[in-house]
Scaffold this motif. Structure first.
Motif, PDB file in Angstrom:
ATOM      1  N   GLU A  43       0.834  -1.201   0.000  1.00 50.53           N
ATOM      2  CA  GLU A  43       0.000   0.000   0.000  1.00 50.53           C
ATOM      3  C   GLU A  43       0.874   1.259   0.000  1.00 50.53           C
ATOM      4  OE1 GLU A  43      -0.513  -2.524   2.123  1.00 50.53           O
ATOM      5  OE2 GLU A  43      -2.522  -3.231   1.697  1.00 50.53           O
ATOM      6  N   THR A  44       1.918   1.250   0.810  1.00 49.63           N
ATOM      7  CA  THR A  44       2.793   2.415   0.939  1.00 49.63           C
ATOM      8  C   THR A  44       3.673   2.617  -0.291  1.00 49.63           C
ATOM      9  OG1 THR A  44       2.864   2.105   3.320  1.00 49.63           O
ATOM     10  CG2 THR A  44       4.592   3.470   2.365  1.00 49.63           C
ATOM     11  N   ASN A  45       4.281   1.552  -0.771  1.00 47.43           N
ATOM     12  CA  ASN A  45       5.277   1.669  -1.840  1.00 47.43           C
ATOM     13  C   ASN A  45       4.713   1.558  -3.256  1.00 47.43           C
ATOM     14  OD1 ASN A  45       7.145   1.947   0.159  1.00 47.43           O
ATOM     15  ND2 ASN A  45       8.075  -0.050  -0.118  1.00 47.43           N
ATOM     16  N   LEU A  46       3.497   1.012  -3.400  1.00 47.96           N
ATOM     17  CA  LEU A  46       2.924   0.867  -4.746  1.00 47.96           C
ATOM     18  C   LEU A  46       1.624   1.641  -4.921  1.00 47.96           C
ATOM     19  CD1 LEU A  46       3.364  -2.965  -5.427  1.00 47.96           C
ATOM     20  CD2 LEU A  46       4.773  -1.092  -6.233  1.00 47.96           C
ATOM     21  N   LEU A  47       0.662   1.314  -4.097  1.00 48.97           N
ATOM     22  CA  LEU A  47      -0.668   1.898  -4.269  1.00 48.97           C
ATOM     23  C   LEU A  47      -0.672   3.413  -4.057  1.00 48.97           C
ATOM     24  CD1 LEU A  47      -3.578   1.279  -4.923  1.00 48.97           C
ATOM     25  CD2 LEU A  47      -3.990   0.843  -2.503  1.00 48.97           C
ATOM     26  N   ALA A  48      -0.085   3.867  -2.961  1.00 45.38           N
ATOM     27  CA  ALA A  48      -0.080   5.312  -2.668  1.00 45.38           C
ATOM     28  C   ALA A  48       0.620   6.124  -3.762  1.00 45.38           C
ATOM     29  CB  ALA A  48       0.545   5.574  -1.300  1.00 45.38           C
ATOM     30  N   PRO A  49       1.830   5.748  -4.199  1.00 43.00           N
ATOM     31  CA  PRO A  49       2.462   6.536  -5.270  1.00 43.00           C
ATOM     32  C   PRO A  49       1.649   6.540  -6.564  1.00 43.00           C
ATOM     33  CG  PRO A  49       4.092   5.150  -4.214  1.00 43.00           C
ATOM     34  CD  PRO A  49       2.763   4.738  -3.672  1.00 43.00           C
ATOM     35  N   CYS A  50       1.021   5.418  -6.896  1.00 42.10           N
ATOM     36  CA  CYS A  50       0.200   5.367  -8.120  1.00 42.10           C
ATOM     37  C   CYS A  50      -0.989   6.307  -8.010  1.00 42.10           C
ATOM     38  CB  CYS A  50      -0.301   3.947  -8.367  1.00 42.10           C
ATOM     39  SG  CYS A  50       0.932   2.890  -9.076  1.00 42.10           S
ATOM     40  N   MET A  51      -1.684   6.246  -6.892  1.00 42.37           N
ATOM     41  CA  MET A  51      -2.862   7.096  -6.711  1.00 42.37           C
ATOM     42  C   MET A  51      -2.473   8.574  -6.673  1.00 42.37           C
ATOM     43  SD  MET A  51      -5.007   4.741  -4.019  1.00 42.37           S
ATOM     44  CE  MET A  51      -6.226   6.003  -3.710  1.00 42.37           C
TER      45      MET A  51
ATOM     46  N   THR B  88       0.253   9.982  -7.936  1.00 41.35           N
ATOM     47  CA  THR B  88       0.732  10.374  -9.263  1.00 41.35           C
ATOM     48  C   THR B  88      -0.450  10.635 -10.191  1.00 41.35           C
ATOM     49  OG1 THR B  88       2.797   9.147  -9.008  1.00 41.35           O
ATOM     50  CG2 THR B  88       2.104   9.632 -11.261  1.00 41.35           C
ATOM     51  N   TYR B  89      -1.391   9.717 -10.227  1.00 46.78           N
ATOM     52  CA  TYR B  89      -2.566   9.866 -11.081  1.00 46.78           C
ATOM     53  C   TYR B  89      -3.346  11.129 -10.721  1.00 46.78           C
ATOM     54  CZ  TYR B  89      -7.080   8.911 -13.223  1.00 46.78           C
ATOM     55  OH  TYR B  89      -8.239   9.017 -13.950  1.00 46.78           O
ATOM     56  N   THR B  90      -3.515  11.356  -9.429  1.00 48.10           N
ATOM     57  CA  THR B  90      -4.282  12.510  -8.961  1.00 48.10           C
ATOM     58  C   THR B  90      -3.599  13.829  -9.308  1.00 48.10           C
ATOM     59  OG1 THR B  90      -5.191  11.221  -7.137  1.00 48.10           O
ATOM     60  CG2 THR B  90      -5.264  13.610  -6.914  1.00 48.10           C
ATOM     61  N   PHE B  91      -2.297  13.898  -9.081  1.00 54.77           N
ATOM     62  CA  PHE B  91      -1.610  15.177  -9.242  1.00 54.77           C
ATOM     63  C   PHE B  91      -1.119  15.462 -10.655  1.00 54.77           C
ATOM     64  CE2 PHE B  91      -1.418  14.816  -4.630  1.00 54.77           C
ATOM     65  CZ  PHE B  91      -1.837  16.085  -4.285  1.00 54.77           C
ATOM     66  N   LEU B  92      -0.872  14.441 -11.464  1.00 51.58           N
ATOM     67  CA  LEU B  92      -0.358  14.704 -12.812  1.00 51.58           C
ATOM     68  C   LEU B  92      -1.303  15.573 -13.627  1.00 51.58           C
ATOM     69  CD1 LEU B  92       1.501  11.606 -14.276  1.00 51.58           C
ATOM     70  CD2 LEU B  92       2.379  13.867 -13.752  1.00 51.58           C
ATOM     71  N   LYS B  93      -2.586  15.281 -13.567  1.00 49.72           N
ATOM     72  CA  LYS B  93      -3.557  16.084 -14.316  1.00 49.72           C
ATOM     73  C   LYS B  93      -3.533  17.542 -13.858  1.00 49.72           C
ATOM     74  CE  LYS B  93      -6.678  12.225 -15.064  1.00 49.72           C
ATOM     75  NZ  LYS B  93      -6.805  11.915 -16.415  1.00 49.72           N
TER      76      LYS B  93
ATOM     77  N   LEU C  90       7.567  16.267 -10.203  1.00 50.01           N
ATOM     78  CA  LEU C  90       7.113  15.050  -9.559  1.00 50.01           C
ATOM     79  C   LEU C  90       8.355  14.272  -9.155  1.00 50.01           C
ATOM     80  CD1 LEU C  90       4.823  12.978  -8.876  1.00 50.01           C
ATOM     81  CD2 LEU C  90       5.304  11.990 -11.114  1.00 50.01           C
ATOM     82  N   ILE C  91       8.512  14.019  -7.872  1.00 47.66           N
ATOM     83  CA  ILE C  91       9.655  13.259  -7.375  1.00 47.66           C
ATOM     84  C   ILE C  91       9.123  12.008  -6.679  1.00 47.66           C
ATOM     85  CG2 ILE C  91      11.656  13.237  -5.836  1.00 47.66           C
ATOM     86  CD1 ILE C  91      11.670  16.323  -6.057  1.00 47.66           C
TER      87      ILE C  91
END
Length: 161
Positions: A3-11, A13-18, A29-30
């Motif tokens: 959850e910490t290393n995969l799910l959170a960064p994906c969510m 990233t998806y949320t903030f990239l737009k 984005l770091i």
């Protein structure tokens, strides 16, 4: 860990990239991976795998044509924190040093280790893993594992007193 290393960064990233893409000013984005994502380490397979995933995710994003967004992967080695139990020295740096060097590389590099010693370690790990895999598995990973086991045993002993 997933959850910490995969799910959170994906969510995130998806949320903030737009939102970052729609800004007129430059953005960044770091993603924070680890030097452990350079090559597999027995007994740390899940952790290393999550860091490899972050490396690929960040590298793929860096190849996309994202307007006004600098993409950077931070893959530090040992950083002195309460969690890691490392003391600042030749092989471990402070979070401040890591942050300062990371921001210095932003906009110029696709990946940083945040500390010159970690840059050298990263390179050496890649070379040893690629060209001397038996040595890597029999020596490097065994030393790394024993170091971590010893540190946490010592910390546990200190907290039980």
């Amino acid at each position: 860990m997933l959850e910490t290393n995969l799910l959170a960064p994906c969510m995130l990233t998806y949320t903030f990239l737009k939102k970052l893409e729609s800004r007129k000013s430059r953005s960044a984005l770091i993603n924070v991976a680890s030097i452990a994502g350079v090559s597999p380490m027995p007994k740390f397979s899940i952790y290393c795998s999550t860091k490899v995933y972050l490396r690929y995710l960040t590298n793929a994003l860096g190849e996309e044509s994202l307007r006004n967004i600098d993409i950077l992967l931070l893959s530090p080695g040992f950083v002195t924190t309460k969690m890691t139990l490392y003391k600042t020295g030749f092989d471990a740096c402070t979070p401040e040093t890591t942050a300062k060097n990371t921001f210095r590389n932003l906009g110029y590099d696709k990946e940083t280790n945040g500390f010159w010693v970690h840059e050298v370690s990263h390179l050496l790990l890649q070379v040893v893993y690629r060209f001397f895999p038996s040595f890597y598995y029999l020596t490097v990973t065994k030393i790394a594992h024993q170091t971590l086991v010893d540190k946490y045993a010592k910390a546990k002993e200190q907290t039980s007193h």
